[in-house]
Design a protein around this motif. Structure first.
Motif, PDB file in Angstrom:
ATOM      1  N   GLN A 119       0.856  -1.179   0.000  1.00  0.00           N
ATOM      2  CA  GLN A 119       0.000   0.000   0.000  1.00  0.00           C
ATOM      3  C   GLN A 119       0.895   1.232   0.000  1.00  0.00           C
ATOM      4  N   VAL A 120       0.789   2.028  -1.051  1.00  0.00           N
ATOM      5  CA  VAL A 120       1.623   3.216  -1.216  1.00  0.00           C
ATOM      6  C   VAL A 120       0.732   4.445  -1.196  1.00  0.00           C
ATOM      7  N   THR A 121       1.082   5.404  -0.354  1.00  0.00           N
ATOM      8  CA  THR A 121       0.308   6.637  -0.253  1.00  0.00           C
ATOM      9  C   THR A 121       1.168   7.812  -0.678  1.00  0.00           C
ATOM     10  N   THR A 122       0.647   8.609  -1.621  1.00  0.00           N
ATOM     11  CA  THR A 122       1.316   9.850  -2.028  1.00  0.00           C
ATOM     12  C   THR A 122       0.450  11.016  -1.559  1.00  0.00           C
ATOM     13  N   SER A 123       0.151  11.945  -2.441  1.00  0.00           N
ATOM     14  CA  SER A 123      -0.638  13.108  -2.050  1.00  0.00           C
ATOM     15  C   SER A 123      -2.130  12.810  -1.995  1.00  0.00           C
ATOM     16  N   GLY A 124      -2.559  11.713  -2.622  1.00  0.00           N
ATOM     17  CA  GLY A 124      -3.979  11.388  -2.654  1.00  0.00           C
ATOM     18  C   GLY A 124      -4.296  10.134  -1.883  1.00  0.00           C
ATOM     19  N   ASP A 125      -5.276   9.397  -2.370  1.00  0.00           N
ATOM     20  CA  ASP A 125      -5.677   8.153  -1.730  1.00  0.00           C
ATOM     21  C   ASP A 125      -4.593   7.096  -1.927  1.00  0.00           C
ATOM     22  N   PRO A 126      -4.525   6.094  -1.057  1.00  0.00           N
ATOM     23  CA  PRO A 126      -3.526   5.030  -1.228  1.00  0.00           C
ATOM     24  C   PRO A 126      -3.837   4.196  -2.469  1.00  0.00           C
ATOM     25  N   CYS A 127      -2.782   3.597  -3.041  1.00  0.00           N
ATOM     26  CA  CYS A 127      -2.975   2.656  -4.135  1.00  0.00           C
ATOM     27  C   CYS A 127      -2.274   1.357  -3.766  1.00  0.00           C
ATOM     28  N   TYR A 128      -2.635   0.281  -4.458  1.00  0.00           N
ATOM     29  CA  TYR A 128      -2.250  -1.061  -4.039  1.00  0.00           C
ATOM     30  C   TYR A 128      -1.480  -1.773  -5.153  1.00  0.00           C
ATOM     31  N   PHE A 129      -0.500  -2.575  -4.753  1.00  0.00           N
ATOM     32  CA  PHE A 129       0.355  -3.301  -5.679  1.00  0.00           C
ATOM     33  C   PHE A 129       0.464  -4.746  -5.202  1.00  0.00           C
ATOM     34  N   TYR A 130       0.528  -5.677  -6.163  1.00  0.00           N
ATOM     35  CA  TYR A 130       0.449  -7.094  -5.825  1.00  0.00           C
ATOM     36  C   TYR A 130       1.534  -7.891  -6.548  1.00  0.00           C
ATOM     37  N   THR A 131       2.114  -8.851  -5.842  1.00  0.00           N
ATOM     38  CA  THR A 131       3.019  -9.822  -6.431  1.00  0.00           C
ATOM     39  C   THR A 131       3.057 -11.049  -5.527  1.00  0.00           C
ATOM     40  N   ARG A 132       3.428 -12.195  -6.073  1.00  0.00           N
ATOM     41  CA  ARG A 132       3.736 -13.350  -5.234  1.00  0.00           C
ATOM     42  C   ARG A 132       5.181 -13.230  -4.745  1.00  0.00           C
ATOM     43  N   ILE A 133       5.469 -13.796  -3.603  1.00  0.00           N
ATOM     44  CA  ILE A 133       6.843 -13.850  -3.110  1.00  0.00           C
ATOM     45  C   ILE A 133       7.143 -15.269  -2.637  1.00  0.00           C
ATOM     46  N   THR A 134       8.411 -15.610  -2.640  1.00  0.00           N
ATOM     47  CA  THR A 134       8.865 -16.905  -2.143  1.00  0.00           C
ATOM     48  C   THR A 134      10.332 -16.795  -1.783  1.00  0.00           C
ATOM     49  N   GLY A 135      10.809 -17.714  -0.981  1.00  0.00           N
ATOM     50  CA  GLY A 135      12.227 -17.727  -0.672  1.00  0.00           C
ATOM     51  C   GLY A 135      13.050 -17.981  -1.928  1.00  0.00           C
ATOM     52  N   ALA A 136      14.162 -17.273  -2.059  1.00  0.00           N
ATOM     53  CA  ALA A 136      14.982 -17.406  -3.263  1.00  0.00           C
ATOM     54  C   ALA A 136      15.565 -18.806  -3.401  1.00  0.00           C
ATOM     55  N   GLY A 137      15.868 -19.469  -2.294  1.00  0.00           N
ATOM     56  CA  GLY A 137      16.380 -20.837  -2.326  1.00  0.00           C
ATOM     57  C   GLY A 137      17.595 -20.978  -3.221  1.00  0.00           C
ATOM     58  N   ASP A 138      17.617 -22.052  -4.023  1.00  0.00           N
ATOM     59  CA  ASP A 138      18.723 -22.307  -4.950  1.00  0.00           C
ATOM     60  C   ASP A 138      18.360 -21.932  -6.384  1.00  0.00           C
ATOM     61  N   SER A 139      17.464 -20.971  -6.540  1.00  0.00           N
ATOM     62  CA  SER A 139      17.006 -20.598  -7.884  1.00  0.00           C
ATOM     63  C   SER A 139      18.063 -19.829  -8.675  1.00  0.00           C
ATOM     64  N   HIS A 140      19.009 -19.190  -7.973  1.00  0.00           N
ATOM     65  CA  HIS A 140      20.027 -18.362  -8.632  1.00  0.00           C
ATOM     66  C   HIS A 140      19.366 -17.357  -9.580  1.00  0.00           C
ATOM     67  N   ILE A 141      18.293 -16.754  -9.103  1.00  0.00           N
ATOM     68  CA  ILE A 141      17.522 -15.879  -9.971  1.00  0.00           C
ATOM     69  C   ILE A 141      18.319 -14.659 -10.413  1.00  0.00           C
ATOM     70  N   GLY A 142      19.183 -14.136  -9.552  1.00  0.00           N
ATOM     71  CA  GLY A 142      19.993 -12.988  -9.941  1.00  0.00           C
ATOM     72  C   GLY A 142      20.875 -13.303 -11.130  1.00  0.00           C
ATOM     73  N   GLU A 143      21.519 -14.478 -11.104  1.00  0.00           N
ATOM     74  CA  GLU A 143      22.375 -14.879 -12.221  1.00  0.00           C
ATOM     75  C   GLU A 143      21.551 -15.113 -13.480  1.00  0.00           C
ATOM     76  N   CYS A 144      20.346 -15.659 -13.319  1.00  0.00           N
ATOM     77  CA  CYS A 144      19.487 -15.912 -14.482  1.00  0.00           C
ATOM     78  C   CYS A 144      19.036 -14.605 -15.134  1.00  0.00           C
ATOM     79  N   ILE A 145      18.682 -13.617 -14.315  1.00  0.00           N
ATOM     80  CA  ILE A 145      18.286 -12.319 -14.872  1.00  0.00           C
ATOM     81  C   ILE A 145      19.460 -11.672 -15.595  1.00  0.00           C
ATOM     82  N   SER A 146      20.646 -11.761 -15.009  1.00  0.00           N
ATOM     83  CA  SER A 146      21.834 -11.198 -15.665  1.00  0.00           C
ATOM     84  C   SER A 146      22.088 -11.880 -17.004  1.00  0.00           C
TER      85      SER A 146
END
Length: 420
Positions: A145-172
């Protein structure tokens, strides 16, 4: 037999529309109805992974059915905070809070304020103290929930433990692969990843896969330039492979010197290896952001540029008006008045604002009458205007006489565009 007949009628309609209606487009004038729509105002949130922006999240004006908001997944390192960056577009971020819930939303795992919030008029940074609350191998919903000068707005994502995914290396790896595709002199570096097949279609740049040639992977003869920095969205995350979507806008120079713009998506399925990265799947699609230039007319046809051959269009009974949808915009050509009109669009004149260009909506044409007026619906996420940040179905009428678009009915939805 019915299927064959239906395909024949569709092809015939396309041919007749092209021959009869577009033959007089050479000296057309263009009108744009977008100027009446209020500017986009909501911020955009990015999650951070190894100092890289990932998972571009667009804001919703009200709370959504969080269980349907599963488009991206964000890795969280055990024992560490999750950094976020916010582009606030001239609005200072006053507060950031968050919830972590189970995927079915029934159990609240955590509720807290973000830490170390620093904000200017255009950007903000904060850290989410999620810590060690995530069970290994489980996915959760993160609601910001992010509030600026007006009403709050909402943002959504799934999250999970990074584990052994090596996601940083994959994105690179994905970003490095992309950089090579933009440099024709380096195309040989892709040889160990591409899997060319003789049956692959190397005649079009609209869709390119891992089975196309090295030349196609590097855009063939097309000379392109990135207009926006590619942003990675993580779609699947596990120890076996990761699915990453790279999106950006690219421009090319037309023969008359004008610029043509394309929305590009690159799909990667990648597996991390200690000695090398494995590219399991690659597919790139490119769709032109239509500009309505006179150079698009070639003889008796209208050139819509690089795009899917499946065009959603409709003509009135007399064939004097043809309307079509391209990249979330509704266009209409009226032969009698010789006008090509951009009837409905969220994009401004340049169309390069990522909020205006967010492709989580579509348009369905209902009817085009003899005067050139059109009934249509816009469904999905509303990028700007009075409905900005809402999801729903907007039933609209374009009046050719007054050159105006009026919303007749709006049906809101708490579900994501994908679920709709």
């Amino acid at each position: 037999m019915n299927k064959v007949l239906r395909q024949f009628l569709i092809l015939a309609a396309v041919f007749i529309a092209g021959l009869f209606v577009f033959s007089r487009l050479t000296n057309h004038e263009t009108r744009d109805r977008t100027e009446d729509m209020a500017e986009a105002s909501l911020p955009v949130v990015y999650l951070m992974e190894d100092g890289q922006r990932v998972n571009e999240l667009h804001g919703y004006a009200q709370e959504m059915n969080a269980a349907s908001m599963r488009d991206t997944i964000t890795p969280v390192e055990a024992g560490k905070t999750l950094p976020v960056e916010i582009d606030s577009y001239g609005h200072t971020v006053k507060s950031v809070s968050f919830e972590v819930r189970t995927l079915d939303t029934t159990r609240l795992v955590q509720q807290a304020e973000a830490e170390n919030l620093t904000a200017t008029e255009d950007t903000a940074q904060a850290e989410l103290p999620i810590g060690n609350l995530l069970s290994e191998g489980e996915e959760y919903l993160l609601i910001l929930q992010v509030t600026t000068s007006g009403d709050p707005c909402y943002f959504y994502t799934r999250i999970t433990g990074a584990g052994d995914s090596h996601i940083g290396e994959c994105i690179s790896f994905v970003k490095a692969f992309h950089e090579i595709t933009m440099d024709k002199s380096r195309q040989s570096e892709l040889a160990s990843y591409m899997e060319p097949q003789s049956g692959a279609d190397n005649s079009t740049l609209q869709t390119v896969t891992i089975n196309n040639s090295l030349s196609q992977a590097c855009w063939g003869e097309l000379q392109g330039e990135e207009v926006t920095e590619p942003v990675a969205s993580v779609k699947e995350l596990n120890d076996s492979y990761n699915v990453i979507l790279l999106t950006y806008i690219m421009s090319t120079a037309a023969e008359d010197g004008s610029l043509e713009y394309y929305n590009v998506e690159e799909y990667y399925r990648v597996r991390y290896g200690t000695e090398k990265m494995y590219l399991l799947s690659f597919e790139r699609t490119a769709e032109e952001i239509y500009r309505g230039e006179s150079s698009d007319v070639q003889g008796s046809t209208l050139n819509l540029g690089i795009r899917s051959s499946d065009v959603d269009f409709m003509a009135n009974e007399a064939g004097t008006v043809v309307c079509f949808v391209q990249q979330g915009e509704l266009w209409s050509y009226n032969r009698d008045s010789n006008y090509l009109t951009k009837v409905y669009s969220f994009r401004g004149e340049e169309g390069m604002d990522i909020r205006e260009n967010y492709n989580e909506h579509d348009i369905r044409i209902i009817r085009a009458n003899e005067s050139g007026s059109i009934d249509f619906i816009v469904y999905g996420y509303m990028n700007r205007g009075n409905r900005e940040g809402q999801v729903g179905i907007s039933v609209c009428h374009y009046d050719r006489t007054t050159n105006t678009v009026k919303e007749q009915l709006f049906i809101p939805s708490a579900d994501s565009y994908q679920i709709m």
